[in-house]
Design a protein around this motif. Structure first.
Motif, mmCIF file in Angstrom:
data_model
loop_
_atom_site.group_PDB
_atom_site.id
_atom_site.type_symbol
_atom_site.label_atom_id
_atom_site.label_comp_id
_atom_site.label_asym_id
_atom_site.label_seq_id
_atom_site.Cartn_x
_atom_site.Cartn_y
_atom_site.Cartn_z
ATOM 1 N N UNK A 51 64.557 16.338 -2.332
ATOM 2 C CA UNK A 51 65.806 16.779 -1.716
ATOM 3 C C UNK A 51 65.581 17.051 -0.227
ATOM 4 N N UNK A 52 66.471 16.532 0.613
ATOM 5 C CA UNK A 52 66.374 16.725 2.056
ATOM 6 C C UNK A 52 67.144 17.981 2.451
ATOM 7 N N UNK A 53 66.471 18.908 3.116
ATOM 8 C CA UNK A 53 67.075 20.183 3.521
ATOM 9 C C UNK A 53 68.078 19.966 4.647
ATOM 10 N N UNK A 54 69.140 20.747 4.635
ATOM 11 C CA UNK A 54 70.263 20.536 5.541
ATOM 12 C C UNK A 54 69.962 20.990 6.975
ATOM 13 N N UNK A 55 70.782 20.511 7.870
ATOM 14 C CA UNK A 55 70.744 20.954 9.270
ATOM 15 C C UNK A 55 71.377 22.334 9.406
ATOM 16 N N UNK A 56 71.022 23.010 10.478
ATOM 17 C CA UNK A 56 71.684 24.243 10.916
ATOM 18 C C UNK A 56 71.812 25.286 9.805
ATOM 19 N N UNK A 57 70.711 25.667 9.143
ATOM 20 C CA UNK A 57 70.810 26.674 8.082
ATOM 21 C C UNK A 57 71.330 27.998 8.632
ATOM 22 N N UNK A 58 72.252 28.595 7.905
ATOM 23 C CA UNK A 58 72.876 29.846 8.372
ATOM 24 C C UNK A 58 72.820 30.894 7.261
ATOM 25 N N UNK A 59 73.971 31.489 6.909
ATOM 26 C CA UNK A 59 73.991 32.597 5.964
ATOM 27 C C UNK A 59 73.351 32.270 4.637
ATOM 28 N N UNK A 60 72.722 33.270 4.014
ATOM 29 C CA UNK A 60 72.041 33.045 2.746
ATOM 30 C C UNK A 60 72.028 34.275 1.864
ATOM 31 N N UNK A 61 71.612 34.075 0.607
ATOM 32 C CA UNK A 61 71.515 35.166 -0.360
ATOM 33 C C UNK A 61 70.606 34.720 -1.496
ATOM 34 N N UNK A 62 70.140 35.673 -2.299
ATOM 35 C CA UNK A 62 69.301 35.353 -3.452
ATOM 36 C C UNK A 62 69.999 35.752 -4.747
ATOM 37 N N UNK A 63 69.591 35.071 -5.828
ATOM 38 C CA UNK A 63 70.128 35.306 -7.167
ATOM 39 C C UNK A 63 68.973 35.237 -8.161
ATOM 40 N N UNK A 64 68.915 36.173 -9.099
ATOM 41 C CA UNK A 64 67.902 36.143 -10.146
ATOM 42 C C UNK A 64 68.211 35.033 -11.143
ATOM 43 N N UNK A 65 67.172 34.382 -11.659
ATOM 44 C CA UNK A 65 67.341 33.336 -12.658
ATOM 45 C C UNK A 65 66.861 33.830 -14.016
ATOM 46 N N UNK A 66 67.249 33.096 -15.053
ATOM 47 C CA UNK A 66 66.950 33.525 -16.420
ATOM 48 C C UNK A 66 65.456 33.543 -16.729
ATOM 49 N N UNK A 67 64.661 32.760 -15.996
ATOM 50 C CA UNK A 67 63.235 32.633 -16.300
ATOM 51 C C UNK A 67 62.363 33.592 -15.489
ATOM 52 N N UNK A 68 62.962 34.563 -14.838
ATOM 53 C CA UNK A 68 62.200 35.524 -14.043
ATOM 54 C C UNK A 68 62.007 35.117 -12.606
ATOM 55 N N UNK A 69 62.533 33.959 -12.220
ATOM 56 C CA UNK A 69 62.462 33.520 -10.842
ATOM 57 C C UNK A 69 63.723 33.879 -10.082
#
Length: 427
Positions: free
Chosen positions: A80-98
């Motif tokens: 996967x190619x990462x996008x240009x101009x990364x801006x706002x972000x957040x995190x979310x817990x996943x079911x597998x502990x990640x």
């Protein structure tokens, strides 16, 4: 655009995973996270920034960094190619502990959207994908307690898109009821079931949306804030606490008149930027006057938390994205300032905690902590666009006993909504 609804089973599975991560068991469906008085530790204990590391970051002693993505380059072995101009972000817990880190792309001409990095429980980068495409200037946004991401377009006809971070190749659903204007960021107050929104203009307003059927964002009432002046003191100044009034926006879709021009009594803010909520406190930044604001959402009272023009400790400048931590610190990213993330600590310090070197013509964006509070994600937006991970004791030793970040806990009302399956198409 298509929309992948979040099923009741998936929603409750995520709730259970978050409950385990927080050490709360089934009580997570009724808890409201940390009380306001709880201090988990924080930036007060960080040492001074050291010389740049191999990735060009100045960090406190005991912290280390890695680069997890670069714009226009393949992410690890994902393809996967990462996008240009990364801006706002957040995190979310996943079911597998990640966990997942979502990142907006502030690219115009329909080249914006949202990308995702997925990590396993050992912080290995295992996947990357897109959850929104074809939008423009996706600047900041906000995570919701029901595990979606609100991505905000910073254009004159900008909309908010609600995205599912857990569904590769899904496309977010537009939420025009939240208003059509030059959006910047969003934050949810789950107690009073309201969404607050900032606007990136020199004459911007602060907006509040009340859904008709929370957590559905399909319809509701959009309002704008007015700072009241009961003692005829003029515009608010540092040290004052003022009451707020809220006025309905007659035409949120701005079919004839722009939203910020529809209510004459609304207070003008000088360039609304980042916004975040924690424990009855709403914080947002205004870049034109270098201020950080605080609203007590229980009493609808507002004050200036930081004002660079009058602050004795004024290392923070060009305020932008904002993260409220459970320890009571505020992490504020600079655009550009000194290309730092600066902590406004609960004890009143103004303390740089990360600085990017070797980049020019850029800004710092998207600060977010992993669910265990050990890793900070953020980006340098340009030259080149780079997304970083910094590992360290961001919340202090006490964080381990508290279990994680408060934004992952659901209220009982929200759990009932999940049972009713309201996150379906058209809700």
């Amino acid at each position: 655009m298509s929309w992948t609804p979040i099923s009741r089973r998936r929603f409750l599975a995520r709730s259970a995973a978050n409950a385990v991560a927080l050490g709360l068991g089934g009580s997570a469906l009724t808890a409201l996270a940390f009380p306001a008085s709880t201090r988990a530790g924080g930036a007060d204990d960080f040492g001074p920034l050291q010389a740049p590391d191999a990735n060009g970051l100045r960090l406190p002693p005991g912290f280390q960094s890695r680069i997890v993505a670069r714009s226009n380059q393949v992410v690890g072995a994902t393809g996967f190619v990462w996008h240009r101009d990364p801006d706002g972000g957040a995190t979310f817990a996943t079911d597998d502990g990640g966990w997942i880190y979502v990142s907006n792309s502030e690219t115009d001409g329909g080249g914006g959207g949202v990308g995702v990095l997925r990590f396993d429980g050992s912080a290995n980068l295992v996947d990357a994908y897109r959850i929104l495409s074809g939008t423009s200037l996706n600047c900041a946004g906000g995570r919701t307690p029901w595990q979606t991401w609100l991505s905000c377009e910073e254009t004159s006809a900008g909309r908010v898109f609600e995205c599912d971070p857990f569904a590769p190749s899904s496309q977010g659903r537009p939420r025009p009821a939240l208003g059509v204007f030059q959006h910047e960021a969003a934050a949810v107050d789950p107690v009073r079931q309201k969404i607050y929104l900032t606007e990136d203009r020199p004459d911007s307003l602060l907006y509040r949306f009340t859904p008709n059927a929370y957590p559905s964002l399909a319809s509701g009432i959009l309002e704008v804030a007015q700072i009241l002046d009961p003692s005829d003191q003029g515009p608010i100044t540092p040290g004052q606490i003022r009451p707020l009034a809220w006025h309905v926006v007659p035409d949120p879709l701005a079919t004839q008149t722009q939203t910020r021009l529809q209510v004459a009594s609304a207070t003008r803010f000088d360039g609304g930027e980042g916004i975040d909520y924690h424990a009855d406190q709403l914080f947002f930044t205004t870049k034109g006057d270098d201020r950080v604001w605080r609203i007590d959402t229980a009493t609808d009272r507002i004050e200036i938390r930081y004002d660079r023009a009058t602050a004795v400790m004024n290392a923070l400048s060009n305020v932008d994205n904002l993260l409220a931590t459970p320890g009571g610190d505020l992490y504020v990213a600079e655009d550009p300032g000194d290309l730092q993330i600066v902590a406004l600590t609960a004890t009143g310090q103004v303390k740089p905690i990360v600085q990017v070197t070797g980049h020019s013509g850029t800004e710092i964006t998207g600060p977010a902590l992993s669910p265990n509070g050990r890793r900070l994600y953020f980006s340098s937006q340009r030259n080149p666009g780079t997304t970083y991970e910094v590992e360290g004791p961001f919340l202090g030793p006490a964080a381990a006993t508290l279990g994680g970040l408060p934004g992952l806990v659901l209220t009982s009302a929200l759990a009932l909504v999940a049972v009713r399956g309201l996150r379906s198409e058209g809700s």
